[in-house]
Design an enzyme around this catalytic site. Structure first.
Site, PDB file in Angstrom:
ATOM      1  N   ASP A  39       0.806  -1.119   0.097  1.00 53.05           N
ATOM      2  CA  ASP A  39      -0.203   0.050   0.154  1.00 53.05           C
ATOM      3  C   ASP A  39       0.761   1.129  -0.223  1.00 53.05           C
ATOM      4  OD1 ASP A  39      -1.990   2.221   0.724  1.00 53.05           O
ATOM      5  OD2 ASP A  39      -3.312   0.451   1.212  1.00 53.05           O
ATOM      6  N   ALA A  88      -6.155  -2.012  -4.466  1.00 51.74           N
ATOM      7  CA  ALA A  88      -5.834  -0.693  -4.701  1.00 51.74           C
ATOM      8  C   ALA A  88      -6.540   0.279  -5.582  1.00 51.74           C
ATOM      9  CB  ALA A  88      -4.203  -0.708  -5.066  1.00 51.74           C
ATOM     10  N   ALA A  89      -6.943   1.152  -5.322  1.00 56.71           N
ATOM     11  CA  ALA A  89      -7.844   2.373  -6.158  1.00 56.71           C
ATOM     12  C   ALA A  89      -8.056   3.532  -5.540  1.00 56.71           C
ATOM     13  CB  ALA A  89      -8.992   1.735  -6.398  1.00 56.71           C
ATOM     14  N   THR A 139     -15.980  -2.375  -9.244  1.00 55.41           N
ATOM     15  CA  THR A 139     -17.365  -1.929  -8.593  1.00 55.41           C
ATOM     16  C   THR A 139     -18.501  -2.002  -9.620  1.00 55.41           C
ATOM     17  OG1 THR A 139     -18.229   0.326  -7.977  1.00 55.41           O
ATOM     18  CG2 THR A 139     -16.369   0.364  -9.794  1.00 55.41           C
ATOM     19  N   ASP A 140     -19.858  -1.745  -8.893  1.00 56.59           N
ATOM     20  CA  ASP A 140     -20.990  -1.919  -9.769  1.00 56.59           C
ATOM     21  C   ASP A 140     -21.131  -0.746 -10.744  1.00 56.59           C
ATOM     22  OD1 ASP A 140     -21.424  -0.197  -7.676  1.00 56.59           O
ATOM     23  OD2 ASP A 140     -23.422  -1.297  -7.051  1.00 56.59           O
ATOM     24  N   GLU A 141     -20.466   0.468 -10.058  1.00 56.35           N
ATOM     25  CA  GLU A 141     -20.289   1.656 -10.827  1.00 56.35           C
ATOM     26  C   GLU A 141     -20.146   1.721 -12.295  1.00 56.35           C
ATOM     27  OE1 GLU A 141     -19.615   5.210  -8.819  1.00 56.35           O
ATOM     28  OE2 GLU A 141     -19.569   4.087  -6.698  1.00 56.35           O
ATOM     29  N   TYR A 165     -14.230   8.391 -11.753  1.00 52.69           N
ATOM     30  CA  TYR A 165     -13.835   7.193 -10.962  1.00 52.69           C
ATOM     31  C   TYR A 165     -14.441   5.875 -11.728  1.00 52.69           C
ATOM     32  CZ  TYR A 165     -14.905   3.538  -7.415  1.00 52.69           C
ATOM     33  OH  TYR A 165     -14.933   2.317  -6.997  1.00 52.69           O
ATOM     34  N   SER A 168     -12.328   5.203 -14.777  1.00 51.28           N
ATOM     35  CA  SER A 168     -11.259   4.778 -14.663  1.00 51.28           C
ATOM     36  C   SER A 168     -11.240   3.245 -14.244  1.00 51.28           C
ATOM     37  CB  SER A 168     -10.446   5.442 -13.652  1.00 51.28           C
ATOM     38  OG  SER A 168     -10.999   5.513 -12.444  1.00 51.28           O
ATOM     39  N   LYS A 169     -12.340   2.649 -13.462  1.00 52.33           N
ATOM     40  CA  LYS A 169     -12.187   1.418 -13.004  1.00 52.33           C
ATOM     41  C   LYS A 169     -12.690   0.622 -14.142  1.00 52.33           C
ATOM     42  CE  LYS A 169     -12.054  -0.191  -9.607  1.00 52.33           C
ATOM     43  NZ  LYS A 169     -10.667  -1.004  -8.761  1.00 52.33           N
ATOM     44  N   VAL A 221     -27.129  15.487   2.620  1.00 52.44           N
ATOM     45  CA  VAL A 221     -27.722  14.632   1.666  1.00 52.44           C
ATOM     46  C   VAL A 221     -27.998  15.290   0.262  1.00 52.44           C
ATOM     47  CG1 VAL A 221     -29.897  13.289   1.130  1.00 52.44           C
ATOM     48  CG2 VAL A 221     -29.113  13.611   3.877  1.00 52.44           C
ATOM     49  N   TYR A 222     -27.198  14.607  -0.720  1.00 50.92           N
ATOM     50  CA  TYR A 222     -27.175  15.065  -2.185  1.00 50.92           C
ATOM     51  C   TYR A 222     -28.823  15.336  -2.735  1.00 50.92           C
ATOM     52  CZ  TYR A 222     -22.395  15.311  -2.631  1.00 50.92           C
ATOM     53  OH  TYR A 222     -21.131  15.331  -2.805  1.00 50.92           O
ATOM     54  N   ASN A 264     -30.809   6.578  -0.200  1.00 50.27           N
ATOM     55  CA  ASN A 264     -29.471   7.450   0.735  1.00 50.27           C
ATOM     56  C   ASN A 264     -30.405   8.343   1.785  1.00 50.27           C
ATOM     57  OD1 ASN A 264     -27.665   6.619  -0.989  1.00 50.27           O
ATOM     58  ND2 ASN A 264     -27.447   8.488  -1.761  1.00 50.27           N
ATOM     59  N   HIS A 313     -24.816  12.689 -11.052  1.00 50.85           N
ATOM     60  CA  HIS A 313     -25.292  11.525  -9.988  1.00 50.85           C
ATOM     61  C   HIS A 313     -26.074  10.379 -10.483  1.00 50.85           C
ATOM     62  CE1 HIS A 313     -25.906  11.194  -5.154  1.00 50.85           C
ATOM     63  NE2 HIS A 313     -25.131  10.429  -5.801  1.00 50.85           N
TER      64      HIS A 313
END
Length: 358
Positions: A39, A88-89, A139-141, A165, A168-169, A221-222, A264, A313
Site C-alpha cells: 500500500d 488498490a484504487a 465496482t458496480d458503478e 472514477y 477509470s475502474k 444529503v445530495y 440514501n 449523480h
C-alpha cells in the site's frame, strides 16, 4: 486456487477499507498463509487498521505504489507470491469529479503496471503454473445507472460509466480481461456494490453520518436523497472474494451484492434512529461524546441538510447475485440491520481510529 499448499498472497491496497477487512478475514481463517500488504498509504490508507497483525509472523507490510512495476516484481519474487488480490484504487466519486488525475494514474496506469509485473514474474520462460491468480476488485458503478424499474446489473450488462472514477475502474477491468486473452494470465474480476463496515474512511456516507452525529454537525444529503444503492457488508464481500479465489473460473467476472437496496435518505434516517437510541440511553456514551447533543435528545434527524446534487449523480445501483450464488454457492450472511448496528458500535468504541481522520 488449490488448497494443497500454503499460499503467499499479495494484497494491494491492504491498508484501505475493504483491503484491511480482507486481511483480517483471511488471516483469521487461513493463518498458515503469508499475507503481504502492499500500500502506498494515501489519505485513505491507514496502518492502524492492520498494525495488530503485522508483527505476528505471517503478515508483512511493504509501502509501495502499484504503478512501480520494478518494486512489485521484487516483492513478488521475494515472497514467492502466487496470488494477487488488487484492492488498490482511488474510489471516492466526489474526489474524481474535483480532480481526475489521481484516478487515472492509480486505477488505470497502476493496474496496467501491476498486470505487467504479474506477467513478467509468472509467465516468464517456462515458469507457467496454473496456481497463479490475479484477482481484480472492481465496482458496480462501471455499469452506469438504473431506473427504478430496470432489473439489477448482471455480469453481461453493458459498461456505461458516468464519472471519472467509474470510467477509470471500467478501463482497469478491460485491461485485466485483455491480459488473460492476450497473454494467458490467470485472472478473475469481481464487481461489488456499496460496502459498509469497520475501518471505513469517514468521507463515505455511513461513517460520515455516524461521526457527524457525534459532533452535532450537519448530515449532508445530495439532492432529494432518493438515490438508491445496494449495500453489502464488507465481511460478506470478503467471503465472496474467497469463493472466487477458491472456486471461481479463470477469466470470469462475478458480481457480489448485498441484495439490499436503500434510498440514501432512508439510510441516513435509520442511522439517526439507531444513534438516538444508543446515545440517549447511555450515560457512558453521553460522557464520551459530549458534543452529540441532538442524539442525546433523540433528535439527530434535525441535523439532516439537503445540499445541491453532485454532477452526473447515478440514480440507482443494484447487483444481481445469481451467478456467484449458483456457481460458487455464495450467500449473503449479514442482515443490514445487524450489520449497521455492528458498524455503529464499532465507531462508538474505536474513536482512536477515526478521530484523527476528521
Amino acid at each position: 486456487m488449490s488448497n494443497e499448499r500454503n499460499k503467499s498472497i499479495l494484497i494491494t491496497g491492504g491498508a484501505g477499507f475493504i483491503g484491511a477487512n480482507f486481511v483480517h478475514y483471511w488471516h483469521n481463517k487461513y493463518p498458515q498463509d503469508t499475507l503481504i500488504i502492499y500500500d502506498v498509504l494515501t489519505y485513505a490508507g491507514n496502518l492502524t487498521s492492520i498494525n495488530d497483525l503485522i508483527d505476528e509472523g505471517k503478515v508483512y507490510f511493504v509501502k509501495g505504489d502499484i504503478a512501480d512495476r520494478a518494486n512489485v516484481e521484487s516483492v513478488m519474487q521475494t515472497y514467492d507470491v502466487c496470488t494477487i488480490v488488487n484492492f488498490a484504487a482511488e474510489s471516492h466519486v466526489d474526489r474524481s469529479i474535483n480532480g481526475a488525475t489521481d484516478f487515472i494514474q492509480t486505477n488505470i496506469v497502476g493496474t496496467f503496471q501491476l498486470l505487467e509485473a504479474a506477467k513478467n514474474v509468472w509467465l516468464a520462460g517456462d515458469n507457467k503454473e496454473n496456481e497463479y491468480r490475479f484477482h481484480h476488485v472492481s465496482t458496480d458503478e462501471v455499469y452506469g445507472s438504473l431506473t427504478s424499474l430496470e432489473p439489477a446489473f448482471t455480469e453481461k450488462h453493458q459498461y456505461q460509466p458516468n464519472s471519472p472514477y467509474s470510467a477509470s475502474k471500467a478501463a482497469s477491468d478491460h485491461l485485466v480481461r485483455a491480459y488473460h486473452h492476450t497473454y494467458g494470465l490467470n485472472v478473475t474480476t469481481s464487481n461489488c456494490s456499496n460496502n459498509y463496515g469497520p475501518y471505513h474512511y469517514p468521507e463515505k456516507l455511513i461513517p460520515l453520518v455516524i461521526t457527524n452525529i457525534l459532533h452535532d454537525r450537519p448530515l449532508p444529503v445530495y439532492g432529494d436523497g432518493q438515490q438508491v444503492r445496494d449495500w453489502l457488508h464488507v465481511v460478506d464481500h470478503c467471503r465472496g472474494i474467497e469463493a472466487i479465489l477458491q472456486h471461481g473460473k479463470i477469466a470470469e467476472t462475478y458480481n457480489i451484492g448485498g441484495e439490499n437496496e436503500w434510498q440514501n435518505i432512508d439510510i441516513v434516517k435509520l442511522i439517526c434512529q439507531i444513534m438516538n437510541d444508543k446515545i440517549s440511553g447511555s450515560e457512558q456514551y453521553q460522557q464520551l461524546f459530549p458534543c452529540a447533543l441532538k442524539a442525546k435528545l433523540s433528535c439527530s434527524e434535525a441535523l439532516i441538510s439537503y445540499v445541491e446534487d453532485r454532477p452526473g449523480h447515478d440514480v440507482r445501483y443494484a447487483i444481481d447475485n445469481s451467478k456467484i450464488k449458483k456457481e460458487l454457492g455464495f450467500q449473503v450472511n449479514t442482515s443490514f440491520k445487524q450489520g449497521l448496528e455492528q458498524t455503529i458500535d464499532w465507531y462508538l468504541n474505536n474513536t482512536s481510529w477515526w478521530m484523527p481522520l476528521i
